[in-house]
Write a protein that holds these residues in place. Structure first.
Motif, PDB file in Angstrom:
ATOM      1  N   ARG A  70      -7.998   2.525   9.230  1.00  0.00           N
ATOM      2  CA  ARG A  70      -8.629   3.913   9.555  1.00  0.00           C
ATOM      3  C   ARG A  70      -9.840   3.893  10.569  1.00  0.00           C
ATOM      4  NH1 ARG A  70      -5.631   8.084   6.420  1.00  0.00           N
ATOM      5  NH2 ARG A  70      -4.609   6.787   4.769  1.00  0.00           N
ATOM      6  N   MET A  71     -10.263   5.059  11.006  1.00  0.00           N
ATOM      7  CA  MET A  71     -11.481   4.938  12.056  1.00  0.00           C
ATOM      8  C   MET A  71     -12.804   4.450  11.130  1.00  0.00           C
ATOM      9  SD  MET A  71     -10.578   5.864  14.947  1.00  0.00           S
ATOM     10  CE  MET A  71     -11.571   6.391  15.855  1.00  0.00           C
ATOM     11  N   CYS A  72     -12.883   4.773   9.919  1.00  0.00           N
ATOM     12  CA  CYS A  72     -14.036   4.311   9.026  1.00  0.00           C
ATOM     13  C   CYS A  72     -13.545   3.487   7.830  1.00  0.00           C
ATOM     14  CB  CYS A  72     -14.710   5.623   8.642  1.00  0.00           C
ATOM     15  SG  CYS A  72     -15.984   5.290   7.364  1.00  0.00           S
ATOM     16  N   GLN A  73     -14.308   2.554   7.937  1.00  0.00           N
ATOM     17  CA  GLN A  73     -13.812   1.348   6.693  1.00  0.00           C
ATOM     18  C   GLN A  73     -14.143   1.940   5.290  1.00  0.00           C
ATOM     19  OE1 GLN A  73     -14.028  -2.908   7.309  1.00  0.00           O
ATOM     20  NE2 GLN A  73     -14.726  -2.356   9.520  1.00  0.00           N
ATOM     21  N   LYS A  74     -14.809   3.067   5.209  1.00  0.00           N
ATOM     22  CA  LYS A  74     -15.226   3.663   4.050  1.00  0.00           C
ATOM     23  C   LYS A  74     -14.841   5.220   3.867  1.00  0.00           C
ATOM     24  CE  LYS A  74     -19.638   0.789   3.541  1.00  0.00           C
ATOM     25  NZ  LYS A  74     -20.951   1.103   3.171  1.00  0.00           N
ATOM     26  N   TRP A  75     -13.549   5.474   4.495  1.00  0.00           N
ATOM     27  CA  TRP A  75     -13.348   6.524   4.580  1.00  0.00           C
ATOM     28  C   TRP A  75     -13.010   7.501   3.406  1.00  0.00           C
ATOM     29  CZ3 TRP A  75      -8.283   8.177   3.022  1.00  0.00           C
ATOM     30  CH2 TRP A  75      -7.571   7.552   2.736  1.00  0.00           C
ATOM     31  N   GLU A  76     -12.486   6.703   2.393  1.00  0.00           N
ATOM     32  CA  GLU A  76     -12.377   7.103   0.906  1.00  0.00           C
ATOM     33  C   GLU A  76     -13.424   7.559   0.434  1.00  0.00           C
ATOM     34  OE1 GLU A  76      -8.166   5.414  -0.758  1.00  0.00           O
ATOM     35  OE2 GLU A  76      -9.904   4.051  -0.237  1.00  0.00           O
ATOM     36  N   LEU A  77     -14.615   6.616   0.515  1.00  0.00           N
ATOM     37  CA  LEU A  77     -15.901   6.958  -0.139  1.00  0.00           C
ATOM     38  C   LEU A  77     -16.728   8.179   0.614  1.00  0.00           C
ATOM     39  CD1 LEU A  77     -18.219   6.194  -2.107  1.00  0.00           C
ATOM     40  CD2 LEU A  77     -19.037   4.527  -0.316  1.00  0.00           C
ATOM     41  N   ALA A  78     -16.140   8.277   2.047  1.00  0.00           N
ATOM     42  CA  ALA A  78     -16.935   9.416   2.719  1.00  0.00           C
ATOM     43  C   ALA A  78     -16.108  10.627   2.149  1.00  0.00           C
ATOM     44  CB  ALA A  78     -16.683   9.188   4.221  1.00  0.00           C
ATOM     45  N   GLU A  79     -15.095  10.704   1.869  1.00  0.00           N
ATOM     46  CA  GLU A  79     -14.469  11.715   1.442  1.00  0.00           C
ATOM     47  C   GLU A  79     -15.161  12.446   0.124  1.00  0.00           C
ATOM     48  OE1 GLU A  79     -10.051  11.491   1.455  1.00  0.00           O
ATOM     49  OE2 GLU A  79      -9.998  11.763   3.611  1.00  0.00           O
ATOM     50  N   GLN A  80     -15.448  11.370  -0.672  1.00  0.00           N
ATOM     51  CA  GLN A  80     -16.087  11.803  -2.016  1.00  0.00           C
ATOM     52  C   GLN A  80     -17.328  12.164  -1.824  1.00  0.00           C
ATOM     53  OE1 GLN A  80     -15.479   8.436  -4.933  1.00  0.00           O
ATOM     54  NE2 GLN A  80     -13.731   7.726  -3.839  1.00  0.00           N
ATOM     55  N   VAL A  81     -17.899  11.548  -0.995  1.00  0.00           N
ATOM     56  CA  VAL A  81     -19.603  11.902  -0.697  1.00  0.00           C
ATOM     57  C   VAL A  81     -19.486  13.303  -0.113  1.00  0.00           C
ATOM     58  CG1 VAL A  81     -21.387  11.586   0.908  1.00  0.00           C
ATOM     59  CG2 VAL A  81     -20.445   9.670   0.042  1.00  0.00           C
ATOM     60  N   ALA A  82     -18.594  13.869   0.792  1.00  0.00           N
ATOM     61  CA  ALA A  82     -18.587  15.026   1.327  1.00  0.00           C
ATOM     62  C   ALA A  82     -18.129  15.970   0.123  1.00  0.00           C
ATOM     63  CB  ALA A  82     -17.371  15.325   2.435  1.00  0.00           C
ATOM     64  N   ARG A  83     -17.152  15.585  -0.692  1.00  0.00           N
ATOM     65  CA  ARG A  83     -16.875  16.588  -1.761  1.00  0.00           C
ATOM     66  C   ARG A  83     -18.161  16.862  -2.741  1.00  0.00           C
ATOM     67  NH1 ARG A  83     -11.853  14.083  -1.758  1.00  0.00           N
ATOM     68  NH2 ARG A  83     -12.348  12.373  -3.465  1.00  0.00           N
ATOM     69  N   ALA A  84     -18.970  15.925  -2.690  1.00  0.00           N
ATOM     70  CA  ALA A  84     -20.242  16.134  -3.600  1.00  0.00           C
ATOM     71  C   ALA A  84     -21.272  17.015  -2.947  1.00  0.00           C
ATOM     72  CB  ALA A  84     -20.649  14.559  -3.954  1.00  0.00           C
ATOM     73  N   GLY A  85     -21.049  17.185  -1.756  1.00  0.00           N
ATOM     74  CA  GLY A  85     -22.033  18.361  -1.072  1.00  0.00           C
ATOM     75  C   GLY A  85     -23.164  17.287  -0.447  1.00  0.00           C
ATOM     76  N   LEU A  86     -22.776  16.045  -0.100  1.00  0.00           N
ATOM     77  CA  LEU A  86     -23.653  15.353   0.720  1.00  0.00           C
ATOM     78  C   LEU A  86     -23.358  15.221   2.366  1.00  0.00           C
ATOM     79  CD1 LEU A  86     -24.202  12.612  -1.910  1.00  0.00           C
ATOM     80  CD2 LEU A  86     -25.811  14.636  -1.706  1.00  0.00           C
ATOM     81  N   LYS A  87     -24.349  14.718   3.073  1.00  0.00           N
ATOM     82  CA  LYS A  87     -24.261  14.699   4.510  1.00  0.00           C
ATOM     83  C   LYS A  87     -23.780  13.302   4.433  1.00  0.00           C
ATOM     84  CE  LYS A  87     -27.523  18.108   6.014  1.00  0.00           C
ATOM     85  NZ  LYS A  87     -28.877  18.144   7.006  1.00  0.00           N
ATOM     86  N   VAL A  88     -22.499  13.152   5.032  1.00  0.00           N
ATOM     87  CA  VAL A  88     -21.751  11.762   5.176  1.00  0.00           C
ATOM     88  C   VAL A  88     -22.446  10.984   6.129  1.00  0.00           C
ATOM     89  CG1 VAL A  88     -19.785  10.520   5.898  1.00  0.00           C
ATOM     90  CG2 VAL A  88     -19.703  12.728   4.661  1.00  0.00           C
ATOM     91  N   GLY A  89     -22.861  11.499   7.399  1.00  0.00           N
ATOM     92  CA  GLY A  89     -23.443  10.658   8.356  1.00  0.00           C
ATOM     93  C   GLY A  89     -24.926  10.245   7.964  1.00  0.00           C
ATOM     94  N   ASP A  90     -25.912  10.715   7.159  1.00  0.00           N
ATOM     95  CA  ASP A  90     -26.881  10.479   6.794  1.00  0.00           C
ATOM     96  C   ASP A  90     -26.798   9.522   5.640  1.00  0.00           C
ATOM     97  OD1 ASP A  90     -28.435  11.684   8.486  1.00  0.00           O
ATOM     98  OD2 ASP A  90     -28.992  13.314   7.325  1.00  0.00           O
ATOM     99  N   THR A  91     -25.693   9.824   4.770  1.00  0.00           N
ATOM    100  CA  THR A  91     -25.373   8.973   3.580  1.00  0.00           C
ATOM    101  C   THR A  91     -24.875   7.674   3.744  1.00  0.00           C
ATOM    102  OG1 THR A  91     -25.328  11.241   2.345  1.00  0.00           O
ATOM    103  CG2 THR A  91     -24.553   8.986   1.133  1.00  0.00           C
TER     104      THR A  91
END
Length: 752
Positions: A121-142
């Motif tokens: 995938r383009m991001c090695q943490k893509w699954e965690l990134a989706e969870q972070v987004a669902r939690a309402g956090l900014k993925v880039g800063d997080t």
């Protein structure tokens, strides 16, 4: 039924007229982009082009962009398409334009496949990134990069994969000294791209607004009782005050009481929202340079806190907006009860409060929208005062529409006999096309209906994963036709432009609740006019009223159909986008305005479609081949053992869809013995692709009787072998060289 008012007549433009309009509009937005100061707070200009599908608006716009140096507008151009696949096609077209000196590249999301490493995938943490987004956090800063402090005290925290990240690679590979054209999917209307570069122009191709809608859902028991986490250390009274206000708001919504009469005002609601958001700042923080295990654990702690502060804040802000407008009931807030599966396998009902809203368009950037269905009413919620230029091209097609069926998805899914008739129609049109242009037949419907047809044909199963099923349905022909469904798949694709016929089964109709939810998200509490909703009848059903809508007939005839339309004009605009416009978009995959010969359009739904003048208004059964039940049974047999034994006992076994039981078969045989002409017509017509043979047979079983058997064979096959493969060894086999009424239906045993 008759229409007593003037019939609608579309003013069609020529291809040259539409081309000039496209050119003028694109040059206008380029001039506006050159004059716009990206640092200025003044609203950026926005224009929309809405010519008919197939007008070449996308290709023509790209050609003009290719001829204009980007230094004139002072930055990159961002070109957004409905899907990543369509974005890749658009990027390839840009690279192929002769004389294009502006680099073009495709921007992919974190979960997309890396084109340089197809297994990654383009991001090695893509699954965690989706969870972070669902939690309402900014993925880039997080997860990616976080800058803390300023000047000499600035600290940069980065993901350990940052330097080798394929997602970040997209920005590193871009030239620093010159502007580029970046191609991406519609999600980047509201998401930041990874480059951080200036965007001086944004082009949005096709309909984007459905992706902007969102619902914020919170359980009522949590909204009214949950302690805000962490509990405000110095303001426990404030926390209690919020709980009391939440209780009173929910109680008012339950009984339909005037919410504006509660002892709260807009400033107080917004203060509640502010307090809720401050709780977010007190939560544990995830930083990019943490290990993935630490990030996952911290995210789990955040989720364990059950912090729904951003959801609660949205609810309070919706109440504040409604109070400002003097609403008795906020348009954007509703209550619903949903059923969930509990940990022990049981079910539990949860009452929820839903806040309807929409995402904000990212950046104050000059924008050009290319959408044949562009609606000023809808686009104006994202780009106030947007100008929409609409033009229609005349379709070079014979358009036939049914007058007696609305053909809902529910009816298509629930009626096997209706699906059989649809298959007959498709097969008839495929046979016609092979004899005429051999261009191909495209069938359009909802995705659920398409999947049901493919499941019945055995090409997919109910357990086939959606991604795999989509690939099969798009790439495999069924009944000799290609299949497509309403929605993004039917936007912008030229894959079917050479096809000769398109059949649209049914319509894309949203349920009243879903339609009104979208209306709440787009228009709720945004102006002085509250939304009008459909009231339930005495039985609790919510049905939209029927309105007579005229057809545009090429003959000039005055005919109309009763159509269910939403009573609120703004929500009706959404309904048109999903229903009438989706049908037109699917039909226009054949690029009718540019067709070299007159193509065929068959609309199996009686709702009039603007811009598609009807040549033939017919009943559904008039589209089907004139066949007796024997013809249906023979076609059904092609999917099985390819043989019919003409007895009341065996016909239900050979063709159970046509003959549901022995009594039905016995009654049909009795009628045919009196009047064999319809059945003989079917025998004489045969089934395309098969040879039809008749024989007297006696099976090799005790007390076997003489029977008449019809068998369908392919070239090189032996009729007797096909019969024995289906029914076992034969003791006697006598071909009937020239089947006639007496030999087939008058023989002993043919009706037992």
């Amino acid at each position: 039924m008759p229409w007593l008012n003037p019939t609608p007549v579309t003013r069609f433009a020529s291809l040259d007229e539409v081309g000039r309009t496209i050119d003028e509009t694109v040059h206008t937005i380029l001039a506006d982009a050159a004059a716009h100061d990206l640092e200025d707070d003044q609203r950026a200009p926005a224009l929309a082009l809405a010519p008919s599908p197939g007008s070449g608006k996308t290709t023509r716009t790209q050609a003009i962009l290719a001829s204009q140096p980007r230094d004139l507008i002072g930055g990159d151009a961002l070109f957004l398409s409905p899907t990543a696949d369509l974005s890749a096609e658009a990027c390839d077209r840009a690279l192929a334009i002769h004389g294009n000196t502006t680099p073009a590249t495709q921007i992919r999301g974190r979960s997309a496949i890396d084109p340089l490493n197809p297994g990654e995938r383009m991001c090695q943490k893509w699954e965690l990134a989706e969870q972070v987004a669902r939690a309402g956090l900014k993925v880039g800063d997080t997860l990616c990069q976080l800058r803390e402090g300023e000047g000499a005290d600035e600290t940069v925290r980065r993901c350990p994969f940052f330097d080798d990240c394929a997602y970040q690679r997209q920005s590193r590979e871009l030239p620093e000294e010159s502007a580029v054209d970046r191609y991406a999917a519609h999600n980047f209307v509201y998401l930041p791209t990874p480059t951080g570069r200036n965007k001086a122009l944004r082009v949005i191709d096709e309909k984007f607004w459905p992706k902007m809608l969102r619902q914020t859902v919170a359980p009522v028991h949590a909204f009214t009782r949950q302690e805000r986490f962490p509990r405000p250390a110095e303001e426990p009274i404030e926390c209690h005050f919020i709980h009391r206000a939440a209780h009173e708001v929910v109680d008012a919504l339950r009984v339909g009481r005037d919410v504006s009469a509660l002892p709260y005002h807009a400033d107080l609601y917004r203060n509640f929202a502010k307090n809720e958001r401050e709780n977010i700042d007190r939560l544990p923080v995830i930083k990019p340079d943490m290990t993935e295990e630490e990030q996952t654990e911290t995210l789990a702690r955040i989720q364990a806190c059950k912090s729904a502060a951003h959801r609660y804040a949205a609810i309070w802000e919706a109440l504040a907006d409604a109070w400002d407008l003097g609403r008795a009931t906020p348009d954007r807030l509703t209550l619903q009860t949903r059923t969930y599966t509990s940990a022990d396998g049981g079910t539990v009902e949860v009452e929820e409060i839903v806040c309807h809203g929409s995402r904000k368009v990212l950046g104050n950037i000059p924008t050009l929208i290319l959408d044949a269905d562009a609606s000023e009413t809808i686009l104006g919620t994202f780009f106030p005062k947007i100008e929409v230029c609409t033009q229609r091209l005349k379709p070079n097609a014979e358009i036939t529409q049914v007058s007696n069926l609305r053909m809902s998805t529910t009816r298509l899914l629930g009626s096997a006999s209706l699906r059989r008739k649809c298959r007959m129609l498709i097969e008839t049109e495929v046979a016609r096309d092979r004899n005429d242009h051999a261009g191909g037949v495209l069938v359009g419907c909802t995705k659920k209906v398409a999947r049901r047809f493919f499941e019945e044909a055995g090409l997919v199963s109910p357990t086939t994963p959606d991604r795999e099923a989509v690939s099969i349905m798009l790439n495999e022909k069924l009944f000799g036709a290609s299949w497509l469904w309403f929605g993004d798949r039917a936007l912008g694709s030229n894959r079917y432009e050479d096809y000769a016929t398109v059949i649209v089964l049914g319509r894309n109709e949203l349920p009243v609740e879903a339609l009104e939810d979208q209306g709440r998200s787009l228009f709720g509490d945004k102006d002085d006019q509250p939304l009008e909703f459909v009231e339930a009848d005495k039985n609790g059903r919510r049905q939209m009223p029927e309105v007579l809508i005229p057809y545009e007939m090429t003959s000039g005839a005055s005919v109309a159909a009763p159509v269910r339309m939403h009573p609120d004009e703004r929500i009706r605009e959404i309904q048109m986008q999903h229903r009438e416009c989706c049908t037109r978009q699917l039909v226009e995959r054949l690029r009718l305005a540019r067709a070299r010969y007159r193509k065929r359009v068959i609309l199996v739904c009686n709702i009039p479609i603007p811009g598609l003048p009807v040549d033939n208004l017919v009943r559904f059964d008039d589209l089907l081949p004139r066949t007796d039940r024997l013809g249906s049974a023979l076609r059904e047999a092609t999917r099985g053992h390819r043989s019919l034994i003409l007895t009341a006992k065996e016909l239900p076994k050979c063709a159970p869809d046509t003959f549901s039981n022995e009594k039905a078969a016995e009654q049909w045989l009795a009628r045919i013995r009196k009047n064999p002409r319809p059945a003989m017509n079917d025998i004489n017509s045969g089934v395309r692709g098969f040879g039809l043979h008749a024989a007297r047979i006696r099976r090799d079983v005790p007390r076997a009787r003489l029977e008449i058997c019809l068998v369908l064979v392919q070239p090189g096959e032996c009729p007797r072998a096909v019969i024995e493969a289906a029914h076992g060894p034969l003791r006697d086999y006598a071909p009937i060289p020239t089947p006639d009424a007496t030999s087939v239906f008058g023989s002993k045993g043919s009706n037992r």
